[in-house]
Design an enzyme around this catalytic site. Structure first.
Site, PDB file in Angstrom:
ATOM      1  N   CYS A 277       0.839  -1.208   0.000  1.00 40.99           N
ATOM      2  CA  CYS A 277       0.000   0.000   0.000  1.00 40.99           C
ATOM      3  C   CYS A 277       0.875   1.259   0.000  1.00 40.99           C
ATOM      4  O   CYS A 277       1.482   1.562  -1.016  1.00 40.99           O
ATOM      5  CB  CYS A 277      -0.996  -0.040   1.145  1.00 40.99           C
ATOM      6  SG  CYS A 277      -2.456   0.935   0.760  1.00 40.99           S
TER       7      CYS A 277
ATOM      8  N   HIS B  81      -3.625  -5.054   0.447  1.00 40.50           N
ATOM      9  CA  HIS B  81      -3.021  -5.605   1.671  1.00 40.50           C
ATOM     10  C   HIS B  81      -3.113  -7.131   1.654  1.00 40.50           C
ATOM     11  O   HIS B  81      -4.083  -7.688   2.185  1.00 40.50           O
ATOM     12  CB  HIS B  81      -3.746  -5.058   2.906  1.00 40.50           C
ATOM     13  CG  HIS B  81      -3.508  -3.613   3.146  1.00 40.50           C
ATOM     14  ND1 HIS B  81      -2.474  -3.152   3.938  1.00 40.50           N
ATOM     15  CD2 HIS B  81      -4.142  -2.510   2.684  1.00 40.50           C
ATOM     16  CE1 HIS B  81      -2.497  -1.831   3.966  1.00 40.50           C
ATOM     17  NE2 HIS B  81      -3.502  -1.415   3.208  1.00 40.50           N
TER      18      HIS B  81
ATOM     19  N   GLU C 265      -1.661  -9.169   3.434  1.00 39.38           N
ATOM     20  CA  GLU C 265      -1.527  -9.757   4.778  1.00 39.38           C
ATOM     21  C   GLU C 265      -2.867 -10.153   5.401  1.00 39.38           C
ATOM     22  O   GLU C 265      -2.899 -10.962   6.318  1.00 39.38           O
ATOM     23  CB  GLU C 265      -0.767  -8.795   5.709  1.00 39.38           C
ATOM     24  CG  GLU C 265      -1.491  -7.514   6.127  1.00 39.38           C
ATOM     25  CD  GLU C 265      -1.292  -6.335   5.168  1.00 39.38           C
ATOM     26  OE1 GLU C 265      -1.028  -6.589   3.971  1.00 39.38           O
ATOM     27  OE2 GLU C 265      -1.428  -5.175   5.602  1.00 39.38           O
TER      28      GLU C 265
HETATM   29  N1  GLN Z   1      -1.952   6.794   2.674  1.00 36.11           N
HETATM   30  C1  GLN Z   1      -2.033   6.003   1.476  1.00 36.11           C
HETATM   31  C2  GLN Z   1      -3.384   6.126   0.798  1.00 36.11           C
HETATM   32  O1  GLN Z   1      -4.345   6.516   1.419  1.00 36.11           O
HETATM   33  C3  GLN Z   1      -1.732   4.549   1.760  1.00 36.11           C
HETATM   34  C4  GLN Z   1      -2.747   3.879   2.619  1.00 36.11           C
HETATM   35  C5  GLN Z   1      -2.267   2.592   3.229  1.00 36.11           C
HETATM   36  O2  GLN Z   1      -1.069   2.308   3.230  1.00 36.11           O
HETATM   37  N2  GLN Z   1      -3.170   1.795   3.768  1.00 36.11           N
HETATM   38  O3  GLN Z   1      -3.504   5.825  -0.347  1.00 36.11           O
END
Ligand code: GLN
Length: 534
Positions: free
Chosen positions: A381, A506, A508
């Site tokens: 992410c 994600h 995970e």
């Molecule tokens: N801050 C980034 C976004 O909103 C990444 C979010 C995250 O890593 N969950 O896109």
């Protein structure tokens, strides 16, 4: 459709953080080994509607369900231990309960009555619990009440759960109380008084626990169990000891030895098949292998609190067990700049998700280090966004950035998604939950998954800016995964690097102890190759 659901309510006493969620999840795992279907509910008595706006410092990781709810991290334990996908409704909060009741009041549903905690709030709680039972259609519903008995916020829930037992019947609802039995070194003995007191507190709410699970540092003996049984009015075989274990995955085996399964099956009259815990035993054996160790540095800003990256930590352990190695994780604070000597001993690096500018420096340093030294790097992410930013900078796009951190950057390679631009509210408004992703042939991603389309869970507002896609590709960045309409970039990698892969989702949240996630497995394989290369 099941017509009779059996409920196991798990409460906590004495102190928090004694692993009530793991204990409850372990009971669930044991019941699964009897061929029973099990679902879980986590009640969080705080007023927040969900965990989405809470800082990881407050509450650890925010877990994301497939239907896009931002929940308590205990749902992650439940998914991993029960091997099920839970829906977001499985996390009940005071915020959700009151919100539902107030909405009904505004509609006029209460027909002029004065709306009160009893019966309206308690009825709403019971109806939410029963709805989850119906939606999951599981034979057994585990209900974990967060916090400890005696907390003001927990009282309406305890009252609702007491009513649930009366309404569903004694044979269909049981209460398990998880307490802590401290060992006083000076006196050289264990103390049962806190357990007695918290059980008394529970009984003052009209709830007699059927089973007491005593967490302790070391094992307690039968005489102590007899004492607890006597003072707390539970069967002696229902006083269970769960001393500290080196791995949370051992807890189902310990509780099984203490015959938790047999007692529960008998107490709530479950129709059980002969028990088979062999799959779980194999998982625990694999997790214990430690002859070969591979190291991963997690570069993030919440590293002081390990719970902030709990699903990543567990995914790495699952992948290591799958590969027959042990993973050693080092947490590296990204607020400080990352000198080579902080990371040069590590076999691989991982940048987790995150929000906000703080800690960006160390993360971008980690990307540069991976590129310069051919060290495997996994970006998740925000981690993927960091990989794109630093890659762009190193290829001449000076001061390239995400508009999250620098709205005036000359190269906004990461930008707010179109549908996010109008959004004002923070809670529950990100791109959340499962989305499909198509993979490109002959890439690290595709060879890891061995599939051409996958589904993964998301939690973000920003994305790779399509205006820079062609330019980044011409510099050598490979887009190996994208949404089916090819509009959203989901995975980037470098073909000529040992393993440099970032994903916008994600992974995970989908790893299981018995089914390690393909990307984590592929990443650790690269880390092993790096360790073994001369
Ligand atoms: N801050 C980034 C976004 O909103 C990444 C979010 C995250 O890593 N969950 O896109």
């Amino acid at each position: 459709m099941i017509h009779l659901y059996k409920y196991i309510v798990v409460t906590g006493g004495v102190v928090s953080s004694i692993g009530k969620g793991i204990t409850a999840a372990s009971i669930g795992r044991i019941l699964r080994s009897y061929g029973l279907s099990v679902t879980a509910i986590k009640i969080d008595p705080y007023l927040n509607w969900d965990s989405g706006t809470m800082s990881p410092y407050q509450h650890g990781e925010v877990f994301v369900t497939c239907d896009g709810m931002e929940t308590d991290l205990d749902l992650g334990h439940y998914e991993r231990f029960l091997d099920v996908d839970l829906l977001g409704e499985s996390n009940i909060t005071t915020g959700k309960v009151y919100d539902a009741v107030i909405k009904r009041e505004r509609k006029g549903d209460y027909l002029g009555s004065c709306v009160q905690i009893i019966p309206h709030i308690t009825d709403q709680i019971k109806s939410m619990i029963r709805q989850i039972a119906r939606d999951s259609n599981s034979q057994v519903v585990l209900v974990e009440l967060g916090g400890t008995v005696g907390d003001i916020e927990g009282q309406p829930f305890l009252e609702a759960l007491r009513q649930l037992r009366n309404e569903e019947g004694h044979d269909n609802v049981m209460f398990v109380h998880v307490t802590y039995v401290p060992y006083l070194r000076a006196a050289g003995e264990f103390k049962t008084k806190p357990t007695q007191h918290s059980t008394k507190e529970l009984r003052s709410m009209g709830i007699n626990p059927d089973m007491i699970i005593c967490r302790s540092e070391l094992a307690i003996n039968d005489a102590l169990k007899r004492k607890i049984a006597h003072f707390c009015d539970v069967d002696q075989e229902a006083v269970i000891n769960c001393p500290d274990m080196s791995s949370i995955y051992e807890v189902p085996l310990v509780l099984n030895q203490e015959k938790v399964g047999e007692y529960v099956v008998d107490r709530i009259k479950l129709t059980a098949k002969p028990q088979d815990l062999s799959e779980w035993e194999a998982v625990v054996r694999a997790l214990k292998k430690d002859d070969k160790i591979v190291s991963v540095g997690i570069v993030g800003k919440y590293v002081e609190l390990e719970d902030a990256y709990i699903s990543i930590r567990e995914s790495l352990k699952h992948a290591a067990a799958h590969l027959g190695v042990k993973v050693h994780i080092e947490y590296i604070q990204s607020e400080e700049s990352l000198d080579d000597d902080k990371v040069s001993h590590l076999d691989s690096l991982l940048i987790p998700g995150g929000f906000g500018e703080r800690g960006m420096g160390g993360k971008l340093d980690a990307v540069r280090y991976s590129l310069e030294h051919d060290v495997p790097l996994f970006g998740i992410c925000l981690g993927m966004q960091c990989m794109v930013i630093e890659f762009a900078r190193l290829h001449g796009m000076e001061n390239a950035h995400s508009t999250e951190f620098d709205p005036k950057t000359p190269y906004p390679v990461i930008d707010l998604m179109e549908e996010q631009k109008k959004i004002k509210n923070m809670g529950g408004t990100m791109r959340l939950g499962s989305y499909p992703c198509n993979l490109r042939q002959n890439t690290h991603a595709q060879s890891a998954y061995r599939s051409s389309d996958v589904e993964e869970r998301h939690r973000h507002r920003f994305e790779l800016n399509n205006e820079y896609r062609e330019e980044l590709e011409s510099m050598g960045l490979l887009i190996s995964g994208a949404s089916p309409d090819d509009f959203l970039v989901e995975i980037v990698e470098l073909p000529d690097h040992p393993w440099f892969l970032g994903c916008q989702f994600h992974p995970e949240f989908k790893s299981r102890p018995n089914r390690a996630h393909p990307l984590f497995v592929s990443f650790l394989q690269a880390a092993i190759r790096n360790k073994e290369s001369p």
